[in-house]
Design a protein around this motif. Structure first.
Motif, PDB file in Angstrom:
ATOM      1  N   VAL A   1      21.507 -57.783 -65.308  1.00 45.94           N
ATOM      2  CA  VAL A   1      22.341 -56.981 -64.401  1.00 45.94           C
ATOM      3  C   VAL A   1      21.505 -56.365 -63.293  1.00 45.94           C
ATOM      4  N   ASN A   2      22.151 -56.130 -62.176  1.00 50.86           N
ATOM      5  CA  ASN A   2      21.533 -55.398 -61.072  1.00 50.86           C
ATOM      6  C   ASN A   2      21.731 -53.921 -61.373  1.00 50.86           C
ATOM      7  N   ARG A   3      20.648 -53.181 -61.542  1.00 45.96           N
ATOM      8  CA  ARG A   3      20.716 -51.773 -61.922  1.00 45.96           C
ATOM      9  C   ARG A   3      21.349 -50.898 -60.845  1.00 45.96           C
ATOM     10  N   ASN A   4      21.506 -51.417 -59.627  1.00 41.00           N
ATOM     11  CA  ASN A   4      22.114 -50.626 -58.555  1.00 41.00           C
ATOM     12  C   ASN A   4      23.636 -50.706 -58.541  1.00 41.00           C
ATOM     13  N   GLU A   5      24.217 -51.672 -59.240  1.00 47.09           N
ATOM     14  CA  GLU A   5      25.663 -51.890 -59.172  1.00 47.09           C
ATOM     15  C   GLU A   5      26.462 -50.638 -59.508  1.00 47.09           C
ATOM     16  N   ARG A   6      26.161 -50.010 -60.616  1.00 46.04           N
ATOM     17  CA  ARG A   6      26.919 -48.840 -61.057  1.00 46.04           C
ATOM     18  C   ARG A   6      26.753 -47.678 -60.078  1.00 46.04           C
ATOM     19  N   ARG A   7      25.530 -47.447 -59.629  1.00 54.10           N
ATOM     20  CA  ARG A   7      25.284 -46.335 -58.702  1.00 54.10           C
ATOM     21  C   ARG A   7      26.022 -46.550 -57.387  1.00 54.10           C
ATOM     22  N   VAL A   8      26.007 -47.779 -56.876  1.00 53.00           N
ATOM     23  CA  VAL A   8      26.725 -48.074 -55.626  1.00 53.00           C
ATOM     24  C   VAL A   8      28.218 -47.861 -55.842  1.00 53.00           C
ATOM     25  N   ALA A   9      28.762 -48.363 -56.960  1.00 50.87           N
ATOM     26  CA  ALA A   9      30.192 -48.210 -57.243  1.00 50.87           C
ATOM     27  C   ALA A   9      30.584 -46.741 -57.349  1.00 50.87           C
ATOM     28  N   GLU A  10      29.687 -45.897 -57.841  1.00 51.46           N
ATOM     29  CA  GLU A  10      29.974 -44.465 -57.948  1.00 51.46           C
ATOM     30  C   GLU A  10      29.867 -43.759 -56.602  1.00 51.46           C
ATOM     31  N   LEU A  11      28.962 -44.202 -55.741  1.00 52.15           N
ATOM     32  CA  LEU A  11      28.733 -43.519 -54.463  1.00 52.15           C
ATOM     33  C   LEU A  11      29.673 -43.963 -53.342  1.00 52.15           C
ATOM     34  N   VAL A  12      30.170 -45.189 -53.387  1.00 58.30           N
ATOM     35  CA  VAL A  12      31.046 -45.673 -52.304  1.00 58.30           C
ATOM     36  C   VAL A  12      32.249 -44.754 -52.097  1.00 58.30           C
ATOM     37  N   PRO A  13      32.993 -44.379 -53.148  1.00 59.02           N
ATOM     38  CA  PRO A  13      34.143 -43.494 -52.912  1.00 59.02           C
ATOM     39  C   PRO A  13      33.742 -42.151 -52.297  1.00 59.02           C
TER      40      PRO A  13
ATOM     41  N   ASP B   1      33.880 -55.988 -49.681  1.00 59.23           N
ATOM     42  CA  ASP B   1      32.833 -56.337 -48.716  1.00 59.23           C
ATOM     43  C   ASP B   1      31.779 -55.237 -48.631  1.00 59.23           C
ATOM     44  N   ILE B   2      32.212 -53.992 -48.623  1.00 59.01           N
ATOM     45  CA  ILE B   2      31.267 -52.862 -48.561  1.00 59.01           C
ATOM     46  C   ILE B   2      30.369 -52.866 -49.787  1.00 59.01           C
ATOM     47  N   TYR B   3      30.959 -53.056 -50.949  1.00 61.47           N
ATOM     48  CA  TYR B   3      30.195 -53.080 -52.202  1.00 61.47           C
ATOM     49  C   TYR B   3      29.170 -54.214 -52.196  1.00 61.47           C
ATOM     50  N   ALA B   4      29.624 -55.423 -51.894  1.00 61.25           N
ATOM     51  CA  ALA B   4      28.735 -56.588 -51.910  1.00 61.25           C
ATOM     52  C   ALA B   4      27.649 -56.479 -50.845  1.00 61.25           C
ATOM     53  N   LEU B   5      28.023 -56.057 -49.643  1.00 57.35           N
ATOM     54  CA  LEU B   5      27.048 -55.937 -48.569  1.00 57.35           C
ATOM     55  C   LEU B   5      26.001 -54.877 -48.893  1.00 57.35           C
ATOM     56  N   THR B   6      26.434 -53.752 -49.451  1.00 59.57           N
ATOM     57  CA  THR B   6      25.476 -52.714 -49.832  1.00 59.57           C
ATOM     58  C   THR B   6      24.456 -53.268 -50.814  1.00 59.57           C
ATOM     59  N   LEU B   7      24.917 -53.976 -51.840  1.00 61.95           N
ATOM     60  CA  LEU B   7      23.987 -54.543 -52.816  1.00 61.95           C
ATOM     61  C   LEU B   7      23.036 -55.533 -52.165  1.00 61.95           C
ATOM     62  N   ASN B   8      23.519 -56.292 -51.188  1.00 58.93           N
ATOM     63  CA  ASN B   8      22.657 -57.243 -50.488  1.00 58.93           C
ATOM     64  C   ASN B   8      21.634 -56.558 -49.592  1.00 58.93           C
ATOM     65  N   LEU B   9      21.941 -55.360 -49.124  1.00 59.86           N
ATOM     66  CA  LEU B   9      21.015 -54.623 -48.263  1.00 59.86           C
ATOM     67  C   LEU B   9      19.909 -53.922 -49.052  1.00 59.86           C
ATOM     68  N   LEU B  10      20.103 -53.769 -50.344  1.00 60.25           N
ATOM     69  CA  LEU B  10      19.130 -53.076 -51.193  1.00 60.25           C
ATOM     70  C   LEU B  10      18.139 -54.062 -51.805  1.00 60.25           C
ATOM     71  N   PRO B  11      16.930 -53.582 -52.110  1.00 59.32           N
ATOM     72  CA  PRO B  11      15.996 -54.451 -52.826  1.00 59.32           C
ATOM     73  C   PRO B  11      16.575 -54.827 -54.193  1.00 59.32           C
ATOM     74  N   ALA B  12      16.264 -56.008 -54.658  1.00 57.30           N
ATOM     75  CA  ALA B  12      16.750 -56.457 -55.958  1.00 57.30           C
ATOM     76  C   ALA B  12      16.258 -55.522 -57.054  1.00 57.30           C
ATOM     77  N   ALA B  13      17.124 -55.251 -58.021  1.00 55.38           N
ATOM     78  CA  ALA B  13      16.772 -54.365 -59.136  1.00 55.38           C
ATOM     79  C   ALA B  13      17.408 -54.912 -60.409  1.00 55.38           C
ATOM     80  N   TYR B  14      17.030 -56.111 -60.774  1.00 52.97           N
ATOM     81  CA  TYR B  14      17.627 -56.756 -61.935  1.00 52.97           C
ATOM     82  C   TYR B  14      16.840 -56.442 -63.197  1.00 52.97           C
ATOM     83  N   ALA B  15      17.563 -56.341 -64.300  1.00 52.18           N
ATOM     84  CA  ALA B  15      16.939 -56.084 -65.595  1.00 52.18           C
ATOM     85  C   ALA B  15      17.752 -56.780 -66.670  1.00 52.18           C
ATOM     86  N   GLN B  16      17.076 -57.168 -67.739  1.00 56.15           N
ATOM     87  CA  GLN B  16      17.760 -57.734 -68.871  1.00 56.15           C
ATOM     88  C   GLN B  16      17.490 -56.849 -70.087  1.00 56.15           C
ATOM     89  N   ALA B  17      18.289 -57.038 -71.119  1.00 50.10           N
ATOM     90  CA  ALA B  17      18.134 -56.239 -72.336  1.00 50.10           C
ATOM     91  C   ALA B  17      16.700 -56.356 -72.837  1.00 50.10           C
TER      92      ALA B  17
END
Length: 99
Positions: free
Chosen positions: A18-30, A49-65
């Motif tokens: 998972v991209n560790r930024n997904e949840r934070r972006v989803a919480e901050l967009v509203p 589009d805002i959600y996807a573009l924001t994630l694309n503008l950020l450095p990758a932050a992927y992590a696995q279990a």
């Protein structure tokens, strides 16, 4: 919440990466939309589009279990800045139908 399908590469399950930024972006967009864009009515595609573009503008932050995550967390200031950047780009170039 949508369940993620299992994805495998050569038999190895990669669906839990998972991209560790997904949840934070989803919480901050509203918050950003309420704070800076109260008078604009965003359509579902705008939000996507805002959600996807924001994630694309950020450095990758992927992590696995089981991975060890060092402190390379992006600041809320940077996230908020990139969300506003994404909103402005979507407003300037909407992919939704215009009347």
């Amino acid at each position: 919440m949508m369940l993620k399908k299992t994805m495998k590469i050569n038999g190895v399950d990669v669906s839990k990466i998972v991209n560790r930024n997904e949840r934070r972006v989803a919480e901050l967009v509203p918050q950003i939309l309420d704070e800076y864009y109260k008078d604009y009515i965003f359509e579902a595609l705008d939000i996507q589009d805002i959600y996807a573009l924001t994630l694309n503008l950020l450095p990758a932050a992927y992590a696995q279990a089981g991975s060890i995550v060092l402190s390379d967390r992006i600041s809320d200031y940077e996230l908020r800045s990139q969300i506003r950047n994404a909103v402005e780009r979507v407003l300037d170039n909407p992919t939704r139908a215009t009347e």
